[in-house]
Design an enzyme around this catalytic site. Structure first.
Site, mmCIF file in Angstrom:
data_model
loop_
_atom_site.group_PDB
_atom_site.id
_atom_site.type_symbol
_atom_site.label_atom_id
_atom_site.label_comp_id
_atom_site.label_asym_id
_atom_site.label_seq_id
_atom_site.Cartn_x
_atom_site.Cartn_y
_atom_site.Cartn_z
ATOM 1 N N GLU A 21 0.832 -1.210 0.000
ATOM 2 C CA GLU A 21 0.000 0.000 0.000
ATOM 3 C C GLU A 21 0.864 1.256 0.000
ATOM 4 O O GLU A 21 1.832 1.363 0.750
ATOM 5 C CB GLU A 21 -0.914 0.060 1.221
ATOM 6 C CG GLU A 21 -1.750 1.339 1.234
ATOM 7 C CD GLU A 21 -2.570 1.558 2.493
ATOM 8 O OE1 GLU A 21 -3.265 2.598 2.564
ATOM 9 O OE2 GLU A 21 -2.524 0.714 3.401
ATOM 10 N N ASP A 50 9.840 5.175 15.803
ATOM 11 C CA ASP A 50 9.726 6.617 15.579
ATOM 12 C C ASP A 50 10.269 7.355 16.801
ATOM 13 O O ASP A 50 9.861 7.083 17.934
ATOM 14 C CB ASP A 50 8.251 6.982 15.344
ATOM 15 C CG ASP A 50 8.060 8.468 15.079
ATOM 16 O OD1 ASP A 50 9.049 9.158 14.757
ATOM 17 O OD2 ASP A 50 6.914 8.946 15.187
ATOM 18 N N ASP A 100 10.676 11.266 18.148
ATOM 19 C CA ASP A 100 10.206 12.629 17.900
ATOM 20 C C ASP A 100 10.630 13.513 19.078
ATOM 21 O O ASP A 100 10.342 13.195 20.225
ATOM 22 C CB ASP A 100 8.683 12.644 17.750
ATOM 23 C CG ASP A 100 8.162 13.964 17.198
ATOM 24 O OD1 ASP A 100 8.663 15.028 17.618
ATOM 25 O OD2 ASP A 100 7.250 13.937 16.355
#
Length: 513
Positions: free
Chosen positions: A138, A204, A206
């Site tokens: 996808e 991730d 951040d």
């Protein structure tokens, strides 16, 4: 968690049942609405109708892109394994002097001239020949009007490139490999037949998650001082993934502004189910609790080998990057936070008295005061072991990675593609060479307008005699070159190992009786 169980987290579990329920991948929070009509799901994009016209015309030659040329993993621009150069030739860059990185013509020029579609295809396909690893993948586009277009898929890398050039998204994201092409999901007889099968394990980091402990910047702003938090996190997580789980193909990518993403492409990582992804994320999660919570590190003793190793990695960073650069306890109210994390009231009272008498005392000095007053007998009830453990927990709270673990837990999570442009800064989301991790400068990463200008500058120069007649790709004319070269080398290593895995499977099959 016992150290011996780390590898158990990545052992493939039993396959999903054919009719098991599949939760839909999370939609874009602002730009996608979904509504159910009976058993069918209808997608509505705000600001853009359902775009069936975006489905590309698939030609026979696009499905079989020179598949005989399998030994040339990184061919010259004339070869076409998995990527054909049938798109219209790039037009000369003719941007206005005031052009901004958000302008559509700037984005289109970037995709035409600089984006490494060939290597992106090979990375996600795990081969130079088109396969379901890419065809069932996808892709999701964020369009220029901020609408979000999901469930796009392409049999070949060239068809992805053609569609990106046609749609010209501000960025695009990568999702899992499904049991069928995502574009065809509504044509399946059973909705449960459409389910994720594989996806890179991702992490991730951040810097907004560090706002309560970084003093130099906040929110979306970063500087070299607070980037050291990302450097520390990469060191700890990368070491754990390699040494505790045996992963080899780990790529860290700068997010374009204030963080970094890890993509783990080992086959064992890609086929992990959600339960094992969640367990692995939990293995790495140490700092817990929101900004207003109390003690955020509560680990058992003796320390797990991963934590003992992490402390060894982080101790020098704590002294320089935390105590000196961040100076986290310079203000009295911040110093109170430090005292709350220490185990002895009498020692705390002595420290508070000393600091009140010396306004402006640095955090490095305050940290040293803890041991000096303890050794001087400031508390008759002090337990030295508890003090040492408390200090270890403080070091972890201020240096250990603060991961957004929700990103890592599910196969269906979408993550921004490497090499797209960050819409807020114009910087390219480039891979980070971990061999030179401390040299990486997020503020020095080129912007898209700078790169296009570098092409113009290069083309305006007289070539050296030895370079005349050579075909020089546009990215080689720019400061993007080392990042693309690093990506190419990473992909080549992955493809080499994937080819070895296929040979092993063939040999195993040959031994069956």
């Amino acid at each position: 968690m016992p150290h011996s169980t780390a590898a158990d987290l990545i052992t493939p579990s039993s396959p999903l049942e054919e009719d098991s329920e599949l939760p839909d991948a999370p939609p874009h929070a602002l730009d996608v609405k979904e509504e159910r009509e009976g058993d069918n799901q209808k997608e509505l994009e705000i600001g853009v109708p359902v775009r069936e016209d975006l489905k590309p015309d698939i030609k026979l030659e696009d499905l079989f892109d020179d598949v005989d040329d399998e030994d040339e993993e990184f061919p010259s621009s004339g070869a076409t394994t998995g990527m054909v150069e049938s798109s219209p030739p790039a037009v000369p860059i003719a941007l206005a002097p005031s052009a901004k990185y958000t302008d559509p013509e700037v984005m289109l020029a970037f995709y035409q001239r600089l984006f490494p579609f060939r290597y992106l295809f090979q990375w996600l396909n795990h081969s130079i020949k088109p396969s379901n690893d890419f065809g069932h993948r996808e892709f999701a586009f964020t369009l220029q009007n901020d609408a979000y277009l999901r469930y796009q898929s392409y049999p070949t890398g060239d068809l992805l490139r053609k569609d990106v050039l046609r749609v010209n998204p501000s960025r695009f994201e990568i999702g899992p490999v499904y049991t069928a092409p995502p574009r065809d999901r509504k044509t399946l007889r059973k909705s449960t037949a459409f389910r994720p099968m594989a996806k890179e394990l991702v992490f991730d980091i951040d810097l907004t998650d560090y706002d309560e402990i970084r003093t130099c910047c906040s929110k979306a702003n970063i500087c070299h001082k607070c980037w050291s938090f990302v450097t520390m996190a990469i060191k700890v997580v990368d070491t754990a993934l390699r040494e505790d789980f045996g992963f080899q193909h780990i790529m860290w990518v700068y997010s374009g502004r204030r963080g970094a993403h890890a993509w783990i492409s080992d086959k064992r990582a890609r086929i992990m189910d959600d339960q094992r992804r969640k367990a692995l994320a939990g293995y790495l999660e140490v700092v817990k609790g929101g900004a207003q919570s109390g003690k955020k590190v509560n680990v058992k003793r003796p320390l797990h080998p991963h934590l003992a190793r992490s402390l060894d990695i982080l101790k020098d960073h704590f002294q320089h990057d935390i105590l000196e650069d961040q100076d986290p306890w310079a203000e009295p109210e911040k110093a109170e936070r430090l005292l709350q994390l220490l185990p002895d009231k009498a020692l705390n009272d002595a420290l508070r008295k000393k600091w009140d008498a010396a306004p402006g005392r640095s955090s490095a000095s305050k940290w040293a005061d803890i041991d000096s007053l303890a050794k001087a007998g400031a508390s008759k009830t002090l337990d030295g072991r508890l003090l040492l453990e408390a200090k270890q927990d403080i070091v972890l709270e201020y240096t250990y990675p603060r991961l957004d673990v929700e990103v890592s837990k599910k196969q269906i999570h979408l993550l921004k593609s490497p090499f797209v442009i960050h819409p807020g800064t114009g910087r390219v989301c480039v891979p980070i060479d971990t061999r030179r991790l401390t040299k990486f400068d997020p503020l020095g990463v080129p912007t898209v307008t700078e790169l296009l200008g570098e092409i113009d500058d290069f083309d305006g120069q007289d070539l050296k005699e030895e370079d005349e007649g050579k075909k020089i790709q546009d990215y080689e004319k720019t400061s993007l070159k080392p990042y693309v070269d690093y990506f190419r080398t990473y992909v080549a290593s992955l493809l080499k190992d994937e080819k070895g895995l296929k040979r092993e499977r063939i040999d195993d099959d040959a031994m069956e009786f």
